[in-house]
Scaffold this motif. Structure first.
Motif, PDB file in Angstrom:
ATOM      1  N   LEU A  40       3.019  18.022  17.135  1.00 52.90           N
ATOM      2  CA  LEU A  40       2.998  17.443  15.790  1.00 52.90           C
ATOM      3  C   LEU A  40       2.026  18.188  14.894  1.00 52.90           C
ATOM      4  O   LEU A  40       2.259  18.361  13.702  1.00 52.90           O
ATOM      5  CB  LEU A  40       2.619  15.963  15.852  1.00 52.90           C
ATOM      6  N   PRO A 100      -1.917   4.372   6.352  1.00 54.40           N
ATOM      7  CA  PRO A 100      -2.225   3.947   4.975  1.00 54.40           C
ATOM      8  C   PRO A 100      -3.013   5.036   4.246  1.00 54.40           C
ATOM      9  O   PRO A 100      -3.948   5.601   4.804  1.00 54.40           O
ATOM     10  CB  PRO A 100      -3.075   2.690   5.165  1.00 54.40           C
ATOM     11  N   GLU A 101      -2.625   5.315   3.011  1.00 59.14           N
ATOM     12  CA  GLU A 101      -3.281   6.344   2.204  1.00 59.14           C
ATOM     13  C   GLU A 101      -4.703   5.877   1.866  1.00 59.14           C
ATOM     14  O   GLU A 101      -4.873   4.912   1.101  1.00 59.14           O
ATOM     15  CB  GLU A 101      -2.442   6.576   0.938  1.00 59.14           C
ATOM     16  N   PRO A 102      -5.720   6.529   2.422  1.00 62.26           N
ATOM     17  CA  PRO A 102      -7.086   6.042   2.206  1.00 62.26           C
ATOM     18  C   PRO A 102      -7.598   6.279   0.778  1.00 62.26           C
ATOM     19  O   PRO A 102      -8.544   5.622   0.342  1.00 62.26           O
ATOM     20  CB  PRO A 102      -7.918   6.840   3.212  1.00 62.26           C
ATOM     21  N   ASP A 103      -6.965   7.191   0.039  1.00 64.56           N
ATOM     22  CA  ASP A 103      -7.436   7.500  -1.312  1.00 64.56           C
ATOM     23  C   ASP A 103      -6.896   6.545  -2.376  1.00 64.56           C
ATOM     24  O   ASP A 103      -7.232   6.683  -3.552  1.00 64.56           O
ATOM     25  CB  ASP A 103      -7.024   8.928  -1.706  1.00 64.56           C
ATOM     26  N   LEU A 104      -5.998   5.639  -1.979  1.00 65.81           N
ATOM     27  CA  LEU A 104      -5.422   4.717  -2.968  1.00 65.81           C
ATOM     28  C   LEU A 104      -5.608   3.277  -2.501  1.00 65.81           C
ATOM     29  O   LEU A 104      -5.316   2.949  -1.349  1.00 65.81           O
ATOM     30  CB  LEU A 104      -3.933   5.004  -3.142  1.00 65.81           C
ATOM     31  N   VAL A 105      -6.059   2.426  -3.407  1.00 63.00           N
ATOM     32  CA  VAL A 105      -6.286   1.021  -3.035  1.00 63.00           C
ATOM     33  C   VAL A 105      -4.966   0.248  -3.127  1.00 63.00           C
ATOM     34  O   VAL A 105      -4.013   0.711  -3.760  1.00 63.00           O
ATOM     35  CB  VAL A 105      -7.378   0.383  -3.919  1.00 63.00           C
ATOM     36  N   PRO A 106      -4.880  -0.913  -2.482  1.00 64.36           N
ATOM     37  CA  PRO A 106      -3.623  -1.671  -2.475  1.00 64.36           C
ATOM     38  C   PRO A 106      -3.169  -2.074  -3.881  1.00 64.36           C
ATOM     39  O   PRO A 106      -3.986  -2.215  -4.785  1.00 64.36           O
ATOM     40  CB  PRO A 106      -3.963  -2.917  -1.656  1.00 64.36           C
ATOM     41  N   SER A 121      -7.642  -1.349   5.768  1.00 63.87           N
ATOM     42  CA  SER A 121      -7.243   0.036   5.569  1.00 63.87           C
ATOM     43  C   SER A 121      -8.216   0.746   4.631  1.00 63.87           C
ATOM     44  O   SER A 121      -8.251   1.960   4.563  1.00 63.87           O
ATOM     45  CB  SER A 121      -5.834   0.111   5.001  1.00 63.87           C
ATOM     46  N   HIS A 122      -8.991  -0.042   3.905  1.00 61.17           N
ATOM     47  CA  HIS A 122      -9.930   0.550   2.960  1.00 61.17           C
ATOM     48  C   HIS A 122     -11.305  -0.077   3.126  1.00 61.17           C
ATOM     49  O   HIS A 122     -11.406  -1.289   3.315  1.00 61.17           O
ATOM     50  CB  HIS A 122      -9.440   0.332   1.525  1.00 61.17           C
ATOM     51  N   ARG A 151       0.831  -1.202   0.000  1.00 62.07           N
ATOM     52  CA  ARG A 151       0.000   0.000   0.000  1.00 62.07           C
ATOM     53  C   ARG A 151       0.862   1.247   0.000  1.00 62.07           C
ATOM     54  O   ARG A 151       2.028   1.216   0.378  1.00 62.07           O
ATOM     55  CB  ARG A 151      -0.878   0.019   1.256  1.00 62.07           C
ATOM     56  N   MET A 209       3.897  10.363  11.569  1.00 58.57           N
ATOM     57  CA  MET A 209       2.499   9.903  11.689  1.00 58.57           C
ATOM     58  C   MET A 209       2.032   9.175  10.428  1.00 58.57           C
ATOM     59  O   MET A 209       0.989   9.484   9.874  1.00 58.57           O
ATOM     60  CB  MET A 209       1.581  11.111  11.970  1.00 58.57           C
ATOM     61  N   MET A 228     -11.142  -3.210  -3.233  1.00 59.99           N
ATOM     62  CA  MET A 228     -10.641  -3.039  -4.600  1.00 59.99           C
ATOM     63  C   MET A 228      -9.126  -3.073  -4.550  1.00 59.99           C
ATOM     64  O   MET A 228      -8.529  -2.761  -3.537  1.00 59.99           O
ATOM     65  CB  MET A 228     -11.069  -1.677  -5.154  1.00 59.99           C
ATOM     66  N   GLU A 229      -8.513  -3.432  -5.679  1.00 57.55           N
ATOM     67  CA  GLU A 229      -7.058  -3.344  -5.753  1.00 57.55           C
ATOM     68  C   GLU A 229      -6.656  -3.056  -7.191  1.00 57.55           C
ATOM     69  O   GLU A 229      -7.478  -3.148  -8.109  1.00 57.55           O
ATOM     70  CB  GLU A 229      -6.414  -4.632  -5.243  1.00 57.55           C
ATOM     71  N   ASN A 230      -5.389  -2.673  -7.381  1.00 55.45           N
ATOM     72  CA  ASN A 230      -4.829  -2.430  -8.718  1.00 55.45           C
ATOM     73  C   ASN A 230      -5.637  -1.453  -9.572  1.00 55.45           C
ATOM     74  O   ASN A 230      -6.045  -1.767 -10.684  1.00 55.45           O
ATOM     75  CB  ASN A 230      -4.676  -3.745  -9.488  1.00 55.45           C
ATOM     76  N   VAL A 231      -5.881  -0.298  -9.042  1.00 57.17           N
ATOM     77  CA  VAL A 231      -6.515   0.735  -9.863  1.00 57.17           C
ATOM     78  C   VAL A 231      -5.398   1.617 -10.423  1.00 57.17           C
ATOM     79  O   VAL A 231      -4.656   2.230  -9.663  1.00 57.17           O
ATOM     80  CB  VAL A 231      -7.500   1.588  -9.045  1.00 57.17           C
TER      81      VAL A 231
END
Lengths: 476, 97
Positions: free
Chosen positions: B15, A272-278, B54-55, A75, A269, B59-62
């Protein structure tokens, strides 16, 4: 005391794609400030990133070239920090799940093999550029922001500046061979940050780790690492206090100076980037990329040494750039003697390219044409000396060697009756040289050879002239 | 779960580059602790057989293909900037901590 230097290298490389990492702005060096920006790379609300497949491919390609594993699944992560070089206030990077990891690299230094472990090669986005004003404010140009950036990190396995130099030179060659980046350090396309300290392997005692920045050539990496190692030794001896810190290389004064001290570990901090899928790279895709990898510089170098009996140094010069290596093999395949081909390539051809600031791809002389030129020397049609001028003419006009020789009337004169006449003339016109030669002064022959060369504009066959002169003088 | 300490509240404030006076820090600390209590409740669930998520979308590989298109005109790029100078964004001095 058994302290020894431990150096790690973190290298950032901008990938040579057409568009940026997460948007379709052009990935281009030198455009007008802020003219290659859109809502995505400016981090405007509502915009969403979409990864560039080619950039992912290029990192996998590099990982494979460095014997890395490709992650089955990974990810992107957000690296959060406050600095205006990224308008989003975070950088999309990779954290605990790099795209490729666990590779290694065979380093050859002074005939010794050494294995350098590659910790990871991952994908992230580059940042914008700040221009600091004298009034304390800064101007920001976001063109570079979002350009696909690969980070290649080694374990601290280097023990000398020379090892760092060889690694970076080789890494740059690999990146160019596999065509993922121009890897130009002067333009900042490739950037290296060494970490340096001394460790006593017996006691585990170590000097504080120092990171060096502001290095824009392989030579400055070499100098900075060398300086820093010596500084650590000095501090150890004098007992001067040392800190874990980032130091800047000062090219002008050839020294490093404190940029900032690290009192605590940086806290970015990450999450995982929530806007990008694995990313789950398919097995077939990875194998396709692996199959498309060209022969890497070290393998090619070894092959040239073995097959053509080139010296190590010559093979190194020829393989520094892939186009040059391909060109070399094509000359040899067209029938040229491997040794003569390498001498010509490293001498006249590279000399000409340097002088004209050209790349080998721009050279008007095709490898087959160069082979033809070498054949003309071999067959004594032209002398080696004249061939140099013929080559320049070929490079300027794109004509073949035959065409140039014919057009300029440069054929070597090997006709014995014509040379015989010239030999008689040379002897008649240089009585002093004849006398000197007869009294044992070998060098006096040069005056007579020179006379004949002058009369023929350098076209007389020098070996033949020499031989005929000696014969004639011997009879006198 | 242990309560969040005043030092941890200060660290998080640092922070986030928030300068909070002592009474604010105490209030924020109490609020953070109330949020942590919700998580404590969630912690009671047995999630041994559930992969870390995490999502929310499976979905994957976009990807997109590597092609470019024109960017915004520079006037639009800097239109919303609080401060600019010609074609640049202009920002105050950033002091690195």
């Amino acid at each position: 005391m058994a302290f020894a230097p431990c150096i790690g290298l973190e290298v950032h490389v901008e990938l040579d794609t057409e568009s940026k990492m997460f948007c379709q702005c052009r990935n281009e060096f030198g455009a007008a400030p802020n003219s290659r920006c859109c809502p995505v790379c400016l981090g405007l609300p509502g915009s969403l990133p979409v990864p560039n497949r080619k950039a992912v491919e290029y990192v996998i390609r590099t990982g494979l070239a460095l014997d890395c594993q490709v992650a089955e699944r990974c990810r992107f992560a957000r690296k959060n920090y406050f600095y205006p070089d990224l308008p989003k206030n975070f950088q999309i990077s990779q954290y605990d799940e790099p795209l490729t990891y666990g590779g290694h690299f065979h380093l050859q230094v002074n005939g010794q093999q050494k294995r350098i472990r590659i910790r990871r090669a991952h994908l992230e986005e580059d940042t914008g550029k700040n221009i600091h004003l004298p009034d304390g404010r800064s101007l920001v140009d976001y063109n570079r922001c979002g350009i696909p950036l690969m980070e290649i990190v080694t374990e601290p396995d280097f023990s000398s500046p020379e090892e760092c130099r060889v690694y970076l030179t080789e890494l740059r060659a690999i990146l160019r061979y596999i065509e993922v980046s121009t890897a130009n350090m002067e333009e900042g396309v490739m950037r290296a940050e060494p970490t340096v300290n001394l460790i006593d392997s017996d006691t585990g005692e170590a000097t504080p780790m120092v990171e060096i920045k502001n290095l824009n050539s392989i030579k400055s990496v070499y100098e900075a690492v060398k300086y820093e190692i010596q500084r650590h030794w000095r501090c150890l001896e004098s007992g001067e206090e040392m800190y874990q810190e980032t130091r800047l290389w000062d090219e002008q004064n050839s020294l490093t100076a404190t940029m900032r001290r690290k009192e605590s570990a940086d806290d970015y901090m990450y999450f995982p980037e929530p806007d990008l899928v694995p990313l789950v790279p398919e097995h077939e895709w990875i194998e396709e990329i692996r199959a498309s990898l060209p022969e890497l510089p070290s393998a090619l170098r070894q092959r040239l040494v073995e097959r053509y009996e080139l010296p190590e140094y010559g093979a190194e010069v020829i393989t520094a750039d892939r186009d040059t290596a391909v060109y070399y093999e094509q000359i040899v395949e067209a029938g040229a003697d491997p040794k003569a081909a390498s001498n010509w390539l490293m001498g006249d051809v590279m000399g000409y390219l340097n002088e004209q600031s050209l790349e080998i791809a721009d050279l008007k002389v095709a490898p087959e044409q160069l082979a033809e030129l070498l054949a003309l020397i071999e067959s004594n049609t032209i002398s080696g000396k004249i061939a140099k001028d013929v080559f320049v003419k070929m490079a300027e006009t794109g004509q073949s060697a035959q065409e140039v020789v014919k057009a300029e009337g440069l054929q070597q004169i090997s006709d014995e009756s014509e040379l015989g006449r010239l030999v008689d003339e040379a002897i008649a016109k240089n009585p002093k040289a004849v006398e000197d030669f007869k009294s044992g002064k070998e060098r006096a022959l040069g005056a007579m050879v020179g006379y004949i060369m002058g009369q023929t504009r350098g076209q007389a066959n020098p070996q033949l002239v020499n031989q005929m002169l000696r014969e004639k003088l011997g009879q006198m | 779960m242990a309560e969040i300490s005043p030092e941890e509240v200060q660290h998080v404030a640092d922070l986030a580059r928030l300068a909070l006076p002592p009474e604010e820090l105490a209030r924020v600390g109490r609020e953070l602790n109330r949020i942590l209590v919700y998580f404590q409740e969630l912690q009671e669930l047995n999630t041994d057989d559930v992969a870390i998520t995490s999502h929310a979308v499976a979905m994957e590989n976009v990807y997109r293909e590597d092609s470019s298109r024109p960017s915004l005109p520079v006037e639009e790029v800097i239109a919303n900037a609080p401060d600019s100078a010609e074609v640049f964004f202009r920002v105050p001095r950033i002091v690195d901590k």
